[in-house]
Design an enzyme around this catalytic site. Structure first.
Site: not given
Ligand code: NAG
Ligand code: NAG
Ligand code: NAG
Ligand code: NAG
Ligand code: NAG
Length: 334
Positions: A143, A145, A147, A174
């Site tokens: 994945e 991402d 966001e 993150e």
């Protein structure tokens, strides 16, 4: 304006709201110069946090109409195609969020969307543009991402990036940074470059993160075919200040607009062809795994350094409270 940027030390500039405090921390002898800069900045129009010039990577690729490149993923009544199928409005209301999924899967590529976020109080609302193969590989999925986390009143807008490879979900990778503009006023470009060499995230073509495919990262480097997704959903539990501010449906519906979709690279195609990659007609001469896309250019590196120095406020690589042993790939990035 440039003089302000060069005078502020990186540690005193976390994001635009801190700028007044940052000035207080400067040495007094710089005071008159600072005043001068203030006047210069106030009398010019642009934002103080104007990014450096970077190549417009998104210009290298054509736009894919949403009705051709994507199909509905969830929340059917909350998906509205506009502009003859080239744009989509995705809505979150009390009943449901909504999302689109690309019709093809990609082994690598360049993926981009112009996104305009819902305005108003959007704490807890997440708008995401991402690549995933959780549908095909539930236990060892990949994945990548982007966001956009909702904001609270008076606070800045936060962009989070994350990477999972081969089911590495127990280690969150993150990073978070403040955007240097108000993402609800206009469309801005959010892009992911993913190939065998590296993964790079861009905002308005300015690199904000690079994740290098190295020996240290190879076991968790996303390498299986993925689809692209565009979604809006309720992330009350964690999005804004770790869940302190849930979605307030008094302000619903929340509408995110998507357009200028770009998806180019290796379309995964195992039916019949000798090579698993069938490319759509490339507007660029170099497939996205080629030399042109193997490294960031010096201008892009400057942009990357700018965004990380000025606007990044969280990186898992620095989170020693969370990770007693910092993940090995953190040594790859300075
Ligand atoms: C709308 O899209 C269709 C198919 O993508 C195209 O044939 C048509 O010319 C477009 N209409 C307008 C007004 O742009
Ligand atoms: C990466 O691993 C390969 C094979 O294990 C090795 O030959 C190479 O020297 C390594 N590269 C670095 C930079 O450590
Ligand atoms: C991915 O994980 C599986 C176990 O879930 C492991 O067997 C495999 O070697 C891993 N792949 C890579 C590239 O590390
Ligand atoms: C789509 O959303 C935009 C806001 O980004 C709004 O201005 C526009 O009216 C919406 N279009 C439709 C058809 O709902
Ligand atoms: C996949 O490859 C086959 C055989 O080469 C071709 O007929 C088909 O159109 C391809 N599909 C896609 C989605 O490109």
């Amino acid at each position: 304006m440039n003089c302000i940027k060069t005078m502020l030390t990186p540690s005193s500039v976390l994001h635009p709201l801190n700028k007044n405090m940052a000035f207080v921390q400067q040495k007094p002898l710089l005071f008159s110069l600072i005043i001068f800069c203030f006047i210069a900045a106030a009398s010019s129009r642009g934002p103080i946090y104007a990014p450096p010039n970077v190549p417009r990577l998104t210009d290298s690729f054509g736009h894919v109409p949403i009705d051709q490149g994507y199909s509905e993923f969830f929340g059917h009544p909350n998906i509205q195609l506009t502009n003859n199928g080239s744009n989509a409005n995705l809505t979150l209301d009390k009943v449901s969020g909504s999302g689109l999924a690309s019709r093809s899967k990609y082994k690598y590529g360049f993926f981009s969307a112009a996104i305009k976020l819902p305005s108003g109080l959007t704490s807890g609302v997440v708008v995401a543009f991402y690549l995933s193969n959780a549908d095909v590989f539930p236990h060892n999925h990949d994945e990548i991402d982007v966001e956009l986390l909702g904001h609270e009143k008076g606070r800045d807008w936060v962009l989070q990036t994350n990477i999972y490879g081969n089911g590495s979900v127990h280690t969150g990778r993150e990073e978070k940074l403040y955007l240097w503009f108000d993402p609800t006023q206009q469309f801005h470009l959010y892009s992911i470059l993913w190939n065998n060499h590296h993964i790079a995230f861009f905002v308005d073509n300015v690199p904000v993160r690079e994740f290098i495919h190295s020996n240290a990262s190879s076991s968790i480097y996303p390498s299986k075919p993925m689809s692209a997704y565009a979604t809006i959903w309720d992330a009350s539990e964690w999005a804004t200040h770790g869940g302190k501010y849930p979605v307030n449906y008094k302000y619903a519906p929340f509408v995110a607009s998507f357009g200028e979709m770009e998806m180019e690279g290796c379309i995964w195609n195992t039916t019949g062809s000798a090579s698993p990659c069938s490319r759509r007609s490339l507007s660029s001469s170099d497939p996205v795994d080629g030399e042109t896309f193997a490294k960031l250019s010096q201008e892009q590196i400057n942009g990357l350094q700018w965004s990380r120095r000025k606007l990044m406020f969280y990186s898992y690589c620095k989170d020693t409270a969370r990770y007693k042993v910092i993940p090995p790939e953190c040594k790859d990035s300075s």
